[in-house]
Scaffold this motif. Structure first.
Motif, PDB file in Angstrom:
ATOM      1  N   LYS A 190       0.867  -1.181   0.000  1.00  0.00           N
ATOM      2  CA  LYS A 190       0.000   0.000   0.000  1.00  0.00           C
ATOM      3  C   LYS A 190       0.900   1.227   0.000  1.00  0.00           C
ATOM      4  CE  LYS A 190      -4.108   1.817   2.175  1.00  0.00           C
ATOM      5  NZ  LYS A 190      -5.118   1.603   3.210  1.00  0.00           N
ATOM      6  N   ALA A 206       0.999   5.575  -1.141  1.00  0.00           N
ATOM      7  CA  ALA A 206       0.270   6.770  -1.579  1.00  0.00           C
ATOM      8  C   ALA A 206       1.239   7.941  -1.693  1.00  0.00           C
ATOM      9  CB  ALA A 206      -0.834   7.112  -0.589  1.00  0.00           C
ATOM     10  N   VAL A 237       1.271  12.389  -2.256  1.00  0.00           N
ATOM     11  CA  VAL A 237       0.529  13.650  -2.280  1.00  0.00           C
ATOM     12  C   VAL A 237       1.482  14.729  -2.788  1.00  0.00           C
ATOM     13  CG1 VAL A 237      -1.094  13.048  -0.432  1.00  0.00           C
ATOM     14  CG2 VAL A 237       1.054  14.151   0.145  1.00  0.00           C
ATOM     15  N   ALA A 257      -4.130   1.500  -9.619  1.00  0.00           N
ATOM     16  CA  ALA A 257      -3.874   2.854  -9.103  1.00  0.00           C
ATOM     17  C   ALA A 257      -5.205   3.588  -9.048  1.00  0.00           C
ATOM     18  CB  ALA A 257      -2.904   3.587 -10.012  1.00  0.00           C
ATOM     19  N   TRP A 312      -7.046   7.579  -7.332  1.00  0.00           N
ATOM     20  CA  TRP A 312      -6.715   8.927  -6.909  1.00  0.00           C
ATOM     21  C   TRP A 312      -7.916   9.555  -6.238  1.00  0.00           C
ATOM     22  CZ3 TRP A 312      -6.019   6.852 -11.695  1.00  0.00           C
ATOM     23  CH2 TRP A 312      -7.055   7.029 -12.616  1.00  0.00           C
ATOM     24  N   GLU A 313      -7.640  10.636  -5.488  1.00  0.00           N
ATOM     25  CA  GLU A 313      -8.689  11.371  -4.787  1.00  0.00           C
ATOM     26  C   GLU A 313      -8.650  12.830  -5.216  1.00  0.00           C
ATOM     27  OE1 GLU A 313      -8.045  10.855  -0.602  1.00  0.00           O
ATOM     28  OE2 GLU A 313      -8.498   8.703  -0.684  1.00  0.00           O
ATOM     29  N   LYS A 334      -4.269  13.286  -4.209  1.00  0.00           N
ATOM     30  CA  LYS A 334      -3.624  12.076  -3.718  1.00  0.00           C
ATOM     31  C   LYS A 334      -3.720  10.994  -4.786  1.00  0.00           C
ATOM     32  CE  LYS A 334      -4.055   8.710   0.059  1.00  0.00           C
ATOM     33  NZ  LYS A 334      -4.862   8.372   1.253  1.00  0.00           N
ATOM     34  N   ALA A 335      -2.626  10.277  -5.005  1.00  0.00           N
ATOM     35  CA  ALA A 335      -2.620   9.102  -5.884  1.00  0.00           C
ATOM     36  C   ALA A 335      -2.101   7.945  -5.045  1.00  0.00           C
ATOM     37  CB  ALA A 335      -1.728   9.335  -7.095  1.00  0.00           C
ATOM     38  N   TYR A 336      -2.689   6.772  -5.245  1.00  0.00           N
ATOM     39  CA  TYR A 336      -2.296   5.645  -4.403  1.00  0.00           C
ATOM     40  C   TYR A 336      -2.488   4.316  -5.125  1.00  0.00           C
ATOM     41  CZ  TYR A 336      -7.336   5.472  -3.550  1.00  0.00           C
ATOM     42  OH  TYR A 336      -8.697   5.416  -3.707  1.00  0.00           O
ATOM     43  N   ASP A 348      -3.864   0.513  -4.996  1.00  0.00           N
ATOM     44  CA  ASP A 348      -4.919  -0.240  -4.338  1.00  0.00           C
ATOM     45  C   ASP A 348      -4.680  -1.717  -4.650  1.00  0.00           C
ATOM     46  OD1 ASP A 348      -7.200  -1.221  -3.217  1.00  0.00           O
ATOM     47  OD2 ASP A 348      -8.579   0.065  -4.316  1.00  0.00           O
TER      48      ASP A 348
END
Length: 198
Positions: free
Chosen positions: A51, A53, A55, A98, A100-101, A109-111, A113
């Motif tokens: 996991k 992320a 920013v 991948a 994002w928020e 934010k990109a993360y 999953d």
């Protein structure tokens, strides 16, 4: 940056490349534990489903990822690219999903999953005879041109082209309070209907 995760020695790093006046950033997690040469013995020194992320800095932002140079290796990839051609991409995972928020219209934010939660519903397909008008209408060649040449692919509707029981068209076209309007028809006669594809 070096970390110990459990008993695994890892490095979290980034690679910055200039791209169209901005920076394209690749962030990675690299296992630094030496391999024993035997996959079974290496398992305790591996990480699965990481996991991670990122920013942006306070005055920076995450921009849309350029997918225009994507190479379609098979028909499924080409279909997915056509289907999601209007969706913006802000991150790409390599071996993981991948996401994002957004906050106030900006990607904040990109993360990664490891186990995406979106489930695609099951679809029952109908096979058409090869070379028939129905089969041709579902080819990627045809679907890719609907946006650019809509008049070339539409057939005017006439009562004889779709036999209906008397009065069924008026009852179908009028929204019922408990039934939703068909997705390609507008609820108001003054608003143009939406297309099925897009």
């Amino acid at each position: 940056m070096r970390l110990i995760v459990g008993d695994v020695d890892v490095e979290i790093g980034s690679r910055w490349r200039h791209y169209k006046g901005d920076a394209l950033v690749t962030v990675h997690v690299r296992v630094l534990t030496d391999s024993t040469g035997d996959d079974r013995n290496d398992i305790p020194g591996m990480l699965f489903q990481v996991k991670l992320a990122v920013v942006p800095a306070p005055h920076a932002q995450i921009l849309e990822y350029d997918t225009t140079r994507t190479f379609d290796v098979d028909p499924d990839t080409a279909e997915l690219r056509l289907r999601y051609r209007n969706r913006k991409v802000y991150a790409v995972g390599h071996g993981m999903a991948a996401d994002w928020e957004f906050t106030e219209g900006r990607c904040t934010k990109a993360y990664l999953d490891p186990v995406p939660a979106f489930v695609v519903p099951t679809i029952e397909t109908t096979g058409f005879n090869k070379g028939s008008a129905e089969a041709r209408s579902l080819t990627l060649q045809h679907l890719q041109q609907i946006d650019t040449h809509p008049d070339a692919y539409s057939t005017p509707w006439t009562p004889s082209s779709m036999p209906l029981a008397p009065g069924s068209l008026t009852s179908w076209n009028r929204p019922k309070p408990s039934a939703p309007t068909a997705p390609w028809r507008s609820a108001s006669p003054n608003v143009p209907g939406r297309r099925l594809i897009g």
